[in-house]
Write a protein that holds these residues in place. Sequence first.
Motif, short mmCIF file in Angstrom:
data_model
loop_
_atom_site.label_atom_id
_atom_site.label_comp_id
_atom_site.label_asym_id
_atom_site.label_seq_id
_atom_site.Cartn_x
_atom_site.Cartn_y
_atom_site.Cartn_z
N LEU A 21 3.22 -0.12 -4.65
CA LEU A 21 3.61 1.27 -4.40
C LEU A 21 2.67 2.22 -5.15
CD1 LEU A 21 5.75 3.17 -3.10
CD2 LEU A 21 6.98 3.06 -5.28
N ASN A 22 2.38 1.90 -6.41
CA ASN A 22 1.46 2.73 -7.19
C ASN A 22 0.06 2.73 -6.61
OD1 ASN A 22 3.34 3.63 -9.10
ND2 ASN A 22 3.09 1.80 -10.36
N ALA A 23 -0.30 1.62 -5.97
CA ALA A 23 -1.62 1.55 -5.33
C ALA A 23 -1.71 2.54 -4.17
CB ALA A 23 -1.89 0.13 -4.83
N TYR A 24 -0.66 2.58 -3.36
CA TYR A 24 -0.63 3.55 -2.27
C TYR A 24 -0.69 4.98 -2.81
CZ TYR A 24 0.53 0.05 1.31
OH TYR A 24 0.49 -1.01 2.20
N VAL A 25 0.02 5.21 -3.91
CA VAL A 25 0.02 6.55 -4.52
C VAL A 25 -1.38 6.90 -5.01
CG1 VAL A 25 0.90 7.93 -6.44
CG2 VAL A 25 2.46 6.47 -5.14
N ALA A 26 -2.02 5.95 -5.71
CA ALA A 26 -3.36 6.19 -6.24
C ALA A 26 -4.36 6.47 -5.13
CB ALA A 26 -3.82 4.99 -7.06
N ALA A 27 -4.18 5.82 -3.99
CA ALA A 27 -5.09 6.00 -2.86
C ALA A 27 -4.69 7.18 -1.97
CB ALA A 27 -5.14 4.72 -2.03
N SER A 28 -3.58 7.83 -2.35
CA SER A 28 -3.02 8.92 -1.51
C SER A 28 -2.79 8.45 -0.08
CB SER A 28 -3.95 10.14 -1.53
OG SER A 28 -4.03 10.68 -2.84
N ASP A 29 -2.42 7.17 0.06
CA ASP A 29 -2.11 6.60 1.37
C ASP A 29 -0.61 6.80 1.62
OD1 ASP A 29 -1.63 5.09 3.63
OD2 ASP A 29 -2.65 3.30 2.93
N ILE A 30 -0.28 7.96 2.13
CA ILE A 30 1.13 8.34 2.26
C ILE A 30 1.85 7.49 3.30
CG2 ILE A 30 2.72 10.22 2.75
CD1 ILE A 30 1.13 10.42 0.12
N LYS A 31 1.16 7.17 4.39
CA LYS A 31 1.79 6.33 5.42
C LYS A 31 2.10 4.95 4.87
CE LYS A 31 -0.05 8.59 9.56
NZ LYS A 31 -0.87 8.42 10.80
N GLY A 32 1.15 4.37 4.15
CA GLY A 32 1.39 3.06 3.54
C GLY A 32 2.50 3.12 2.52
N MET A 33 2.53 4.19 1.73
CA MET A 33 3.58 4.37 0.73
C MET A 33 4.95 4.45 1.38
SD MET A 33 4.11 7.57 -1.89
CE MET A 33 4.93 8.57 -0.62
N GLU A 34 5.05 5.24 2.45
CA GLU A 34 6.34 5.40 3.13
C GLU A 34 6.80 4.10 3.76
OE1 GLU A 34 6.05 10.14 4.35
OE2 GLU A 34 5.31 8.61 5.75
N LYS A 35 5.86 3.35 4.33
CA LYS A 35 6.21 2.07 4.95
C LYS A 35 6.71 1.08 3.91
CE LYS A 35 4.26 -1.55 7.93
NZ LYS A 35 3.03 -2.02 8.64
N LEU A 36 6.02 1.02 2.76
CA LEU A 36 6.45 0.10 1.70
C LEU A 36 7.78 0.54 1.12
CD1 LEU A 36 5.88 -2.33 -0.13
CD2 LEU A 36 4.68 -0.78 -1.69
#
Length: 496
Positions: free
Chosen positions: A205-220
């Motif tokens: 989850l923190n990886a998605y946040v660090a990458a600003s990958d909002i779609k990936g964050m929301e999916k996870l």
Amino acid sequence: MMLSGLRRRCKIVKICSIAGMYSTEAVASVENRVLGTRNPRTSIAPILKQWIEEGADVTQPQLQSLVTRLCLSRRFTHALQVLEWMSDEMNYDLSPVDIAKRIELISRVHGLEQTETFLRSIPDAKIGFKIYAALLRCYTQHKSLDKAEAVMDQIRRLGSVHLTVFYNMMLKLYVQMGKYEKLDTLMQEMTEKDICNSATFTIRLNAYVAASDIKGMEKLLMRMEADPLATVNWYTYAAAANGYLRVRNFEKAMTMLKKSEHLAGGKTRRLAYESLLTMYSVVGNKDEVYRLWNRCKSLKNCHNSSYVSMLSSLVKMDDIDGAEKILEEWESTCTHFDVRIPNLMISAYCICGQADKAEAYIRRLLDSGKELDGRAWDRLAGGYRMDNDMEKAVQAMKKAVLAKRPGWRPNPFTLVACIKFLKEKGDLELALEILKLCIENSHISVTSYDGLVSYIHGETTDAEPLDLIKGDYQIDENAQLLDRQNRWLNVKDGQN
């Protein structure tokens, strides 16, 4: 006969007690000798050798304890020397824990090449979980991806029961290096092996946040909410809120913050409130900041950590007047002086170009008998530097580096500015004095010290002084940009 036997036993107990006292005094004495030797260029081996030659003794557990104390003080060179002396001079059989520590210390002090040389000398029978863990930490700290992956392959073949720990270490490395495709592959492998734990999901989850990958964050996040293996708590939604803040989607960030607050409870409630109010300050919502601040205060005994969070939040919103009122409230109610709070206020004054107020505040604290650490003077030196008053900056920096706080280093930009100013002024003696204090109090490494001394003497002409200490601070372009904006993480550092 009974009386005589009792006297003999009492005499034996007395002798044992005296021996125990002598042993404790001896340990304290050898520790004092080693811990009192603060210059990292001074070898510890002769001190230990002299101790033995004087007829005293020191056991392996006592030396192991000394290594731990030295590491806590960030005196890694001396800690390594003690471990080497245990093995090379005392011929103690190092445990896997000792070997693992030695591996990590060699990596810190000498780098990976010497670490691998030492690794080849370790008997195969002693290479197990702790050794692999230490080696993997070394490679991850040095961001040596290929070698870390090779160790990971060995761990897979070993079949350790602690596989999840190793996998999570690799996940963190992939996050740090931005290798998100490899991270996805590794996490898929963990899923197939059924070795994911709550930490695994949090790292991803923190990886998605660090990458600003909002779609990936929301999916996870949706997967975590449905997966019983994933612990969803206040921190989960706070991390998601941070993701939305990074892309300035304040509406969704507020939704996550509300969810996070709803899950805050028990012993973590205070920490949650402190974290959330700082995030509301990023949104700029002062009403929510004060609302959560009042909830913090409603908990039993308002902690200093809550004041730190509130002050830093108000400073982020450029509300210096509000910060001063919170400071007054803390001063009137606090039962335990916490130097982080005045340090944070000093930082705020300096960032706002009010070094005179910072100086007056420091004077008031000293007059009231409060003890300040090097960070207060370091921040004041930074304030003077921002005002181009380098004479005062140098004097404040000298006071800063006199401090002996383990693990702390002065602001690199202010330090090199002071050294550069003194060199150009021709006051090499004061420049060398400041550097000597830095090395003696473990503020900079031997490499940085040698480089800056060469710079002062004009022996280094092809490098800027900041380049000579980058290894100690991991300074990157973003940090330099922050400094050019006169905001070298002073407010953030005030919380540490």
